[in-house]
Design a protein around this motif. Structure first.
Motif, short mmCIF file in Angstrom:
data_model
loop_
_atom_site.label_atom_id
_atom_site.label_comp_id
_atom_site.label_asym_id
_atom_site.label_seq_id
_atom_site.Cartn_x
_atom_site.Cartn_y
_atom_site.Cartn_z
N ARG A 7 0.76 -1.22 -0.05
CA ARG A 7 -0.13 0.02 0.15
C ARG A 7 0.99 1.30 0.08
N LEU A 8 0.75 2.15 -0.85
CA LEU A 8 1.50 3.53 -1.22
C LEU A 8 0.66 4.45 -0.40
N LYS A 9 -0.73 4.60 -0.66
CA LYS A 9 -1.49 5.52 0.00
C LYS A 9 -2.58 4.75 0.45
N GLU A 10 -3.79 5.50 0.93
CA GLU A 10 -4.88 4.96 1.44
C GLU A 10 -5.63 4.06 0.63
N LYS A 11 -5.75 4.56 -0.74
CA LYS A 11 -6.62 3.82 -2.11
C LYS A 11 -5.56 3.22 -3.06
N THR A 12 -4.37 3.58 -2.98
CA THR A 12 -3.33 3.05 -4.00
C THR A 12 -2.33 2.04 -3.47
N ALA A 13 -2.19 1.01 -4.38
CA ALA A 13 -1.16 -0.20 -3.88
C ALA A 13 -0.58 -0.47 -5.32
N VAL A 14 0.68 -1.18 -5.10
CA VAL A 14 1.22 -2.12 -6.23
C VAL A 14 1.15 -3.48 -5.74
N TYR A 15 1.09 -4.38 -6.72
CA TYR A 15 1.12 -5.70 -6.31
C TYR A 15 2.02 -6.57 -7.27
N PHE A 16 2.33 -7.65 -6.90
CA PHE A 16 2.90 -8.57 -7.80
C PHE A 16 2.44 -10.02 -7.49
N LYS A 17 1.75 -10.81 -8.53
CA LYS A 17 1.21 -11.98 -8.13
C LYS A 17 1.48 -12.93 -9.15
N SER A 18 1.48 -14.35 -8.82
CA SER A 18 1.63 -15.50 -9.87
C SER A 18 0.61 -16.61 -9.50
N GLY A 19 0.40 -17.52 -10.51
CA GLY A 19 -0.31 -18.61 -10.26
C GLY A 19 -0.32 -19.37 -11.54
N PHE A 20 -1.75 -19.41 -11.99
CA PHE A 20 -1.89 -20.41 -13.14
C PHE A 20 -2.96 -19.91 -14.26
N ILE A 21 -3.06 -20.24 -15.23
CA ILE A 21 -3.95 -19.74 -16.33
C ILE A 21 -4.50 -20.95 -17.21
N VAL A 22 -5.60 -21.08 -17.36
CA VAL A 22 -5.98 -22.29 -18.39
C VAL A 22 -6.83 -21.69 -19.38
N THR A 23 -6.41 -21.45 -20.66
CA THR A 23 -6.91 -20.79 -21.70
C THR A 23 -6.20 -21.13 -22.98
N GLN A 24 -7.15 -21.29 -24.37
CA GLN A 24 -6.37 -21.33 -25.53
C GLN A 24 -5.87 -22.77 -25.60
N GLN A 25 -6.39 -23.89 -25.01
CA GLN A 25 -6.00 -25.18 -24.78
C GLN A 25 -4.48 -25.28 -24.40
N ALA A 26 -4.03 -24.45 -23.31
CA ALA A 26 -2.86 -24.44 -22.54
C ALA A 26 -2.82 -24.15 -21.30
N LEU A 27 -1.99 -24.42 -20.68
CA LEU A 27 -1.69 -24.06 -19.06
C LEU A 27 -0.58 -22.98 -19.20
N LEU A 28 -0.71 -21.73 -18.60
CA LEU A 28 0.45 -20.77 -18.54
C LEU A 28 0.65 -20.53 -17.15
N VAL A 29 1.75 -19.85 -16.97
CA VAL A 29 2.12 -19.33 -15.54
C VAL A 29 2.36 -17.82 -16.03
N PRO A 30 1.38 -17.00 -15.22
CA PRO A 30 1.66 -15.54 -15.21
C PRO A 30 2.43 -15.02 -14.26
N PHE A 31 3.05 -13.98 -14.81
CA PHE A 31 4.15 -13.10 -13.68
C PHE A 31 3.29 -11.88 -13.65
N ILE A 32 2.71 -11.25 -12.97
CA ILE A 32 1.86 -10.13 -12.98
C ILE A 32 2.28 -9.04 -12.04
N ILE A 33 2.40 -7.80 -12.58
CA ILE A 33 2.70 -6.58 -11.71
C ILE A 33 1.44 -5.61 -12.13
N GLY A 34 1.13 -4.86 -11.11
CA GLY A 34 0.15 -4.11 -11.37
C GLY A 34 -0.05 -2.96 -10.18
#
Length: 172
Positions: A142-169
């Motif tokens: 959390r940077l401010k009361e309503k603002t935060a940066v984040y990192f997450k990862s897990g798995f995605i199943v789509t387009q006949q494939a399993l993918l591992v995302p590395f997400i920053i937001g």
């Protein structure tokens, strides 16, 4: 795709009408999508032109989500639109997003679930649309009361494939 959009709209409308304090939020995220393996095997027929990601492409995405937060700013739900690129194959996605993260501490774990559809313009005429299922865990700062940066990862199943995302937001 119509069913997913209708269900997402109903969920959004239901949550919007809940009693209690809720407020708007938005987030922008970018992700690298690491291809892991195919989730289906096809016995080729005469019109088969290959798997949706036939060259086992890695990809990246950028997405924008708008929604509401509830339960003392711990639960977030919304609808998102995204752009996909799998090493030259372009696509779009529409997703419902549900996320839990404690908002009272500076650094906190988060859990995320996304369900929706995406469309990829690949070797098939008009491209291919498939369901999208994604689960992630990570942390937010959390940077401010309503603002935060984040990192997450897990798995995605789509387009006949399993993918591992590395997400920053960033959530605002």
């Amino acid at each position: 795709m119509k069913k997913t959009l209708a269900i997402s709209t109903l969920i959004f409308a239901f949550l919007n009408n809940l009693e209690g304090q809720s407020s708007y939020y938005g987030k922008v995220e970018s992700a690298y999508l690491k291809y892991v393996y195919r989730t289906v095997r096809v016995d080729p027929g005469p019109n088969w032109q290959g798997y949706n990601l036939q060259n086992k492409q890695n990809g990246y995405t950028i997405a924008v989500t708008n929604g509401l937060c509830f339960a003392d700013r711990k639960v977030f739900t919304g609808l998102g639109l995204g752009y996909l690129n799998f090493e030259g194959l372009h696509g779009v996605s529409i997703l419902s997003d549900l996320e839990y993260a404690d908002s009272k501490t500076k650094l906190a774990p988060l859990l995320n679930l996304k369900i929706g559809y995406n469309h990829l313009w690949n070797q098939y005429d008009g491209g291919r649309s498939t369901p999208h299922f994604e689960m992630n865990v990570g942390f937010k700062y959390r940077l401010k009361e309503k603002t935060a940066v984040y990192f997450k990862s897990g798995f995605i199943v789509t387009q006949q494939a399993l993918l591992v995302p590395f997400i920053i937001g960033i959530r605002y």
